[in-house]
Scaffold this active site. Structure first.
Site, PDB file in Angstrom:
ATOM      1  N   ASN A  62       0.844  -1.190   0.000  1.00  0.00           N
ATOM      2  CA  ASN A  62       0.000   0.000   0.000  1.00  0.00           C
ATOM      3  C   ASN A  62       0.880   1.241   0.000  1.00  0.00           C
ATOM      4  O   ASN A  62       2.007   1.235   0.535  1.00  0.00           O
ATOM      5  CB  ASN A  62      -0.997  -0.003   1.171  1.00  0.00           C
ATOM      6  CG  ASN A  62      -0.382  -0.200   2.539  1.00  0.00           C
ATOM      7  OD1 ASN A  62       0.674  -0.800   2.674  1.00  0.00           O
ATOM      8  ND2 ASN A  62      -1.058   0.283   3.564  1.00  0.00           N
ATOM      9  N   GLU A  64       0.376   5.235   0.806  1.00  0.00           N
ATOM     10  CA  GLU A  64      -0.565   6.230   1.328  1.00  0.00           C
ATOM     11  C   GLU A  64      -0.174   7.645   0.904  1.00  0.00           C
ATOM     12  O   GLU A  64       0.885   7.878   0.312  1.00  0.00           O
ATOM     13  CB  GLU A  64      -0.653   6.096   2.851  1.00  0.00           C
ATOM     14  CG  GLU A  64      -1.198   4.723   3.237  1.00  0.00           C
ATOM     15  CD  GLU A  64      -1.545   4.577   4.707  1.00  0.00           C
ATOM     16  OE1 GLU A  64      -1.084   5.395   5.533  1.00  0.00           O
ATOM     17  OE2 GLU A  64      -2.297   3.630   5.009  1.00  0.00           O
ATOM     18  N   CYS A  73      -4.165   0.692  -2.320  1.00  0.00           N
ATOM     19  CA  CYS A  73      -3.965  -0.571  -1.606  1.00  0.00           C
ATOM     20  C   CYS A  73      -2.837  -1.376  -2.260  1.00  0.00           C
ATOM     21  O   CYS A  73      -2.550  -1.235  -3.455  1.00  0.00           O
ATOM     22  CB  CYS A  73      -5.236  -1.400  -1.649  1.00  0.00           C
ATOM     23  SG  CYS A  73      -6.629  -0.678  -0.791  1.00  0.00           S
ATOM     24  N   GLU A  75      -2.804  -4.481  -3.119  1.00  0.00           N
ATOM     25  CA  GLU A  75      -3.260  -5.365  -4.197  1.00  0.00           C
ATOM     26  C   GLU A  75      -3.315  -4.622  -5.532  1.00  0.00           C
ATOM     27  O   GLU A  75      -2.966  -5.167  -6.583  1.00  0.00           O
ATOM     28  CB  GLU A  75      -4.648  -5.925  -3.882  1.00  0.00           C
ATOM     29  CG  GLU A  75      -4.719  -6.794  -2.637  1.00  0.00           C
ATOM     30  CD  GLU A  75      -5.008  -6.019  -1.354  1.00  0.00           C
ATOM     31  OE1 GLU A  75      -4.605  -4.832  -1.243  1.00  0.00           O
ATOM     32  OE2 GLU A  75      -5.628  -6.605  -0.459  1.00  0.00           O
ATOM     33  N   CYS A 109     -10.173  -5.298   0.255  1.00  0.00           N
ATOM     34  CA  CYS A 109     -11.322  -4.391   0.203  1.00  0.00           C
ATOM     35  C   CYS A 109     -12.093  -4.601  -1.110  1.00  0.00           C
ATOM     36  O   CYS A 109     -11.635  -5.300  -2.024  1.00  0.00           O
ATOM     37  CB  CYS A 109     -10.870  -2.937   0.335  1.00  0.00           C
ATOM     38  SG  CYS A 109     -10.188  -2.234  -1.175  1.00  0.00           S
ATOM     39  N   CYS A 112     -10.339  -3.621  -4.406  1.00  0.00           N
ATOM     40  CA  CYS A 112      -9.301  -4.587  -4.784  1.00  0.00           C
ATOM     41  C   CYS A 112      -9.914  -5.875  -5.312  1.00  0.00           C
ATOM     42  O   CYS A 112      -9.389  -6.491  -6.244  1.00  0.00           O
ATOM     43  CB  CYS A 112      -8.384  -4.858  -3.604  1.00  0.00           C
ATOM     44  SG  CYS A 112      -7.351  -3.432  -3.220  1.00  0.00           S
TER      45      CYS A 112
HETATM   46  N1  THU Z   1      -5.322  -1.519   2.385  1.00  0.00           N
HETATM   47  C1  THU Z   1      -4.725  -2.348   1.479  1.00  0.00           C
HETATM   48  O1  THU Z   1      -3.558  -2.169   1.110  1.00  0.00           O
HETATM   49  N2  THU Z   1      -5.464  -3.378   0.988  1.00  0.00           N
HETATM   50  C2  THU Z   1      -6.767  -3.639   1.319  1.00  0.00           C
HETATM   51  O2  THU Z   1      -7.396  -4.503   0.720  1.00  0.00           O
HETATM   52  C3  THU Z   1      -7.390  -2.878   2.402  1.00  0.00           C
HETATM   53  C4  THU Z   1      -6.675  -1.669   2.855  1.00  0.00           C
HETATM   54  C5  THU Z   1      -4.543  -0.374   2.881  1.00  0.00           C
HETATM   55  C6  THU Z   1      -5.045   0.969   2.407  1.00  0.00           C
HETATM   56  C7  THU Z   1      -4.545   1.892   3.489  1.00  0.00           C
HETATM   57  O3  THU Z   1      -3.212   2.264   3.196  1.00  0.00           O
HETATM   58  C8  THU Z   1      -4.517   1.014   4.733  1.00  0.00           C
HETATM   59  O4  THU Z   1      -4.595  -0.330   4.280  1.00  0.00           O
HETATM   60  C9  THU Z   1      -5.675   1.263   5.701  1.00  0.00           C
HETATM   61  O5  THU Z   1      -6.902   1.215   5.060  1.00  0.00           O
END
Ligand code: THU
Length: 157
Positions: A62, A64, A73, A75, A109, A112
């Site tokens: 991920n 940010e 994310c 994925e 999520c 993804c």
């Molecule tokens: N996140 C992912 O990388 N993958 C997911 O399927 C769910 C959430 C990350 C996004 C963000 O940087 C952190 O987790 C919190 O939501």
């Protein structure tokens, strides 16, 4: 009204040795790659790595942003990289890991899941999904579409 049911099967294990040596290596690489996650706002470090049919491993985390909706994310970082750089090579397995002490592995999520289903449909071959928890539990889905029943796809366009 006719009742219909959706049945999804998945497997769970605490034994990494249930997997082939190539997949065990993918699992190890996925776990260690979470250190590369850029998650200064959530401190929720996610890594996703995949095994291509030619044996190559690709990695993503991920990423940010101070503008929170810009976060991507792990994925989708990973799948974008794979589709852009290896468009002709099929994906066999995608492993996802969250570096946090939780009782169960973390499922991807909704955005993804939609992304995973698109790449699976595109290559016309199932992609196995492994969700890895820090406590060693690994959940296995045989295909991305198991994670998103009744999904939207190009057949509706
Ligand atoms: N996140 C992912 O990388 N993958 C997911 O399927 C769910 C959430 C990350 C996004 C963000 O940087 C952190 O987790 C919190 O939501």
């Amino acid at each position: 009204m006719e009742e219909r049911k959706i049945h999804i099967t998945y497997k769970s294990t605490n034994q990494k040795t249930d997997f082939s040596s190539a997949v065990q290596h993918l699992i190890d690489e996925t776990i260690s790659f979470s250190a590369n996650a850029y998650a200064p706002y959530s401190d929720f470090k996610v890594s996703a790595c995949l095994l291509l049919e030619d044996g190559k491993i690709l990695k993503g985390t991920n990423v940010e942003n101070a503008s929170y909706p810009v976060c991507i994310c792990a994925e989708r970082t990973l799948v974008s990289h794979a589709v852009s750089n290896y468009p002709q090579t099929k994906i066999e397995v995608i492993a996802i890991y969250v570096d946090k002490d939780l009782a169960t592995p973390v499922p991807p999520c909704g955005l993804c899941r939609q992304t995973l289903v698109e790449v699976e449909n595109r290559q016309k071959k199932s992609i196995q999904i492994l969700l890895i928890a820090k406590n060693g539990t690994i959940i296995q889905f045989d295909k991305c579409s198991d994670l998103l029943p009744l999904s939207f796809g190009s057949e509706f366009l």
